[in-house]
Scaffold this motif. Structure first.
Motif, PDB file in Angstrom:
ATOM      1  N   PRO A  55      40.854  51.050  32.358  1.00  0.00           N
ATOM      2  CA  PRO A  55      41.617  51.771  33.393  1.00  0.00           C
ATOM      3  C   PRO A  55      42.951  51.052  33.634  1.00  0.00           C
ATOM      4  O   PRO A  55      43.067  49.832  33.441  1.00  0.00           O
ATOM      5  CB  PRO A  55      40.715  51.676  34.627  1.00  0.00           C
ATOM      6  N   ALA A  56      43.949  51.794  34.063  1.00  0.00           N
ATOM      7  CA  ALA A  56      45.316  51.269  34.208  1.00  0.00           C
ATOM      8  C   ALA A  56      45.381  50.007  35.066  1.00  0.00           C
ATOM      9  O   ALA A  56      46.040  49.029  34.703  1.00  0.00           O
ATOM     10  CB  ALA A  56      46.229  52.347  34.785  1.00  0.00           C
ATOM     11  N   GLU A  57      44.677  50.004  36.210  1.00  0.00           N
ATOM     12  CA  GLU A  57      44.777  48.838  37.094  1.00  0.00           C
ATOM     13  C   GLU A  57      44.161  47.592  36.459  1.00  0.00           C
ATOM     14  O   GLU A  57      44.642  46.477  36.657  1.00  0.00           O
ATOM     15  CB  GLU A  57      44.146  49.123  38.465  1.00  0.00           C
ATOM     16  N   GLN A  58      43.108  47.757  35.671  1.00  0.00           N
ATOM     17  CA  GLN A  58      42.507  46.612  34.994  1.00  0.00           C
ATOM     18  C   GLN A  58      43.428  46.123  33.876  1.00  0.00           C
ATOM     19  O   GLN A  58      43.614  44.915  33.700  1.00  0.00           O
ATOM     20  CB  GLN A  58      41.136  46.991  34.430  1.00  0.00           C
ATOM     21  N   ARG A  59      44.014  47.059  33.131  1.00  0.00           N
ATOM     22  CA  ARG A  59      44.930  46.706  32.047  1.00  0.00           C
ATOM     23  C   ARG A  59      46.154  45.977  32.612  1.00  0.00           C
ATOM     24  O   ARG A  59      46.596  44.975  32.063  1.00  0.00           O
ATOM     25  CB  ARG A  59      45.332  47.968  31.285  1.00  0.00           C
ATOM     26  N   GLN A  60      46.696  46.455  33.735  1.00  0.00           N
ATOM     27  CA  GLN A  60      47.841  45.798  34.367  1.00  0.00           C
ATOM     28  C   GLN A  60      47.480  44.376  34.800  1.00  0.00           C
ATOM     29  O   GLN A  60      48.255  43.448  34.586  1.00  0.00           O
ATOM     30  CB  GLN A  60      48.306  46.574  35.602  1.00  0.00           C
ATOM     31  N   LEU A  84      50.931  43.661  42.761  1.00  0.00           N
ATOM     32  CA  LEU A  84      50.409  45.030  42.742  1.00  0.00           C
ATOM     33  C   LEU A  84      50.180  45.588  44.143  1.00  0.00           C
ATOM     34  O   LEU A  84      49.716  46.717  44.283  1.00  0.00           O
ATOM     35  CB  LEU A  84      49.109  45.087  41.931  1.00  0.00           C
ATOM     36  N   ASN A  85      50.447  44.749  45.152  1.00  0.00           N
ATOM     37  CA  ASN A  85      50.248  45.150  46.547  1.00  0.00           C
ATOM     38  C   ASN A  85      48.804  45.613  46.789  1.00  0.00           C
ATOM     39  O   ASN A  85      48.557  46.697  47.338  1.00  0.00           O
ATOM     40  CB  ASN A  85      51.260  46.234  46.948  1.00  0.00           C
ATOM     41  N   GLN A  86      47.877  44.779  46.345  1.00  0.00           N
ATOM     42  CA  GLN A  86      46.450  45.069  46.469  1.00  0.00           C
ATOM     43  C   GLN A  86      45.760  43.840  47.067  1.00  0.00           C
ATOM     44  O   GLN A  86      46.244  42.719  46.937  1.00  0.00           O
ATOM     45  CB  GLN A  86      45.834  45.351  45.093  1.00  0.00           C
ATOM     46  N   PRO A  87      44.589  44.037  47.685  1.00  0.00           N
ATOM     47  CA  PRO A  87      43.834  42.880  48.173  1.00  0.00           C
ATOM     48  C   PRO A  87      43.408  41.983  47.001  1.00  0.00           C
ATOM     49  O   PRO A  87      43.122  42.468  45.905  1.00  0.00           O
ATOM     50  CB  PRO A  87      42.607  43.507  48.843  1.00  0.00           C
ATOM     51  N   GLU A  88      43.388  40.699  47.257  1.00  0.00           N
ATOM     52  CA  GLU A  88      43.026  39.746  46.208  1.00  0.00           C
ATOM     53  C   GLU A  88      41.625  40.011  45.667  1.00  0.00           C
ATOM     54  O   GLU A  88      41.386  39.924  44.459  1.00  0.00           O
ATOM     55  CB  GLU A  88      43.130  38.312  46.730  1.00  0.00           C
ATOM     56  N   GLY A  89      40.681  40.368  46.531  1.00  0.00           N
ATOM     57  CA  GLY A  89      39.317  40.660  46.093  1.00  0.00           C
ATOM     58  C   GLY A  89      39.268  41.836  45.130  1.00  0.00           C
ATOM     59  O   GLY A  89      38.481  41.843  44.175  1.00  0.00           O
ATOM     60  N   THR A  90      40.109  42.822  45.372  1.00  0.00           N
ATOM     61  CA  THR A  90      40.175  43.988  44.485  1.00  0.00           C
ATOM     62  C   THR A  90      40.662  43.569  43.107  1.00  0.00           C
ATOM     63  O   THR A  90      40.091  43.964  42.082  1.00  0.00           O
ATOM     64  CB  THR A  90      41.111  45.062  45.083  1.00  0.00           C
ATOM     65  N   VAL A  91      41.702  42.762  43.070  1.00  0.00           N
ATOM     66  CA  VAL A  91      42.252  42.292  41.795  1.00  0.00           C
ATOM     67  C   VAL A  91      41.213  41.452  41.059  1.00  0.00           C
ATOM     68  O   VAL A  91      41.022  41.600  39.846  1.00  0.00           O
ATOM     69  CB  VAL A  91      43.567  41.514  42.013  1.00  0.00           C
TER      70      VAL A  91
END
Length: 182
Positions: free
Chosen positions: A134-139, A158-165
Motif C-alpha cells: 500500500p502507498a503509505e507503507q511504500r512511502q 507524513l503528518n501521521q502519528p508515530e505509532g501509525t508509521v
C-alpha cells in the motif's frame, strides 16, 4: 556486475585486508563511480557525497578484514557501506522532515526500473514485492531506506502519528519477508 568482476572485487578485498594500498586504489577506480551515485542519490549534495565517498573508502580500508565473500558479493557489501555512511551523514547534518517533493522522490526511487546491476533474481523479486505494498507503507519504507529517516521523522514528514508509521513499517517488512520467502 558479472561473475568475473565479482571475483576480481573479492580478490581486491582480500588484498586490501592484507594492507595492499594499490588494491584499494584499484578498487576505488573501478567502484567509486557507482558508490558515488548511490551516495549522491541519498544526500543530493555533491560536496557531501564527495566527503561521504572519502569516508566510505576509509571505512573499507579499515574493515576489509571483516568482509566474507561467502555471505555476500563484494558489490553488495560495498553498496551497503556507502548507503549506511550516507544515511549516518544525513542524520548528523540534515536532521529534518521531508517536503512533499522529497517524499515523492524517495518513493519514485523504489519504483524506478531496475539498473543492469540489479537484475539479480532476488533484486527483481524485492522490486516486485515493493510494488504491491500500500502507498503509505511504500512511502514509509522509501523514507527510511533512501532518506535514512527515523520513524519519528517519517511520522513528522507524513503528518501521521508515530505509532501509525511504526505499524506501517512493521506490516511492510512482514509483507516483504513473506513475499520474498524468508
Amino acid at each position: 556486475m558479472t561473475i568475473n568482476s565479482a571475483h576480481i572485487h573479492a580478490g581486491l578485498m582480500s588484498q586490501i585486508a592484507c594492507g595492499d594500498k594499490q588494491a584499494l586504489e584499484l578498487l576505488y577506480k573501478t567502484i567509486s563511480p557507482r558508490l558515488f551515485g548511490i551516495i549522491l542519490r541519498i544526500v543530493r549534495r555533491r560536496d557531501w557525497a564527495e566527503e561521504i565517498l572519502h569516508d566510505t573508502f576509509i571505512h573499507i580500508w579499515q574493515s576489509a578484514l571483516y568482509y566474507d565473500d561467502k555471505r555476500s558479493e563484494p558489490q553488495i557489501w560495498l553498496n551497503h557501506i556507502a548507503r549506511n555512511r550516507a544515511i549516518d551523514y544525513l542524520r548528523k547534518h540534515d536532521n529534518r522532515c521531508c517536503s512533499v517533493e522529497e517524499i515523492s522522490e524517495a518513493e519514485d526511487m523504489l519504483r524506478a526500473p531496475l539498473a543492469e546491476d540489479d537484475f539479480h533474481p532476488e533484486a527483481k523479486k524485492l522490486h516486485h514485492c515493493m510494488e504491491h505494498l500500500p502507498a503509505e507503507q511504500r512511502q514509509s519504507i522509501a523514507l527510511a531506506y533512501y532518506r535514512g529517516l527515523s520513524q519519528t521523522e517519517i511520522a513528522l514528514s507524513l503528518n501521521q502519528p508515530e505509532g501509525t508509521v511504526k505499524s506501517w513499517i512493521r506490516r511492510a517488512l512482514i509483507h516483504l519477508r513473506e513475499c520474498i520467502g524468508l
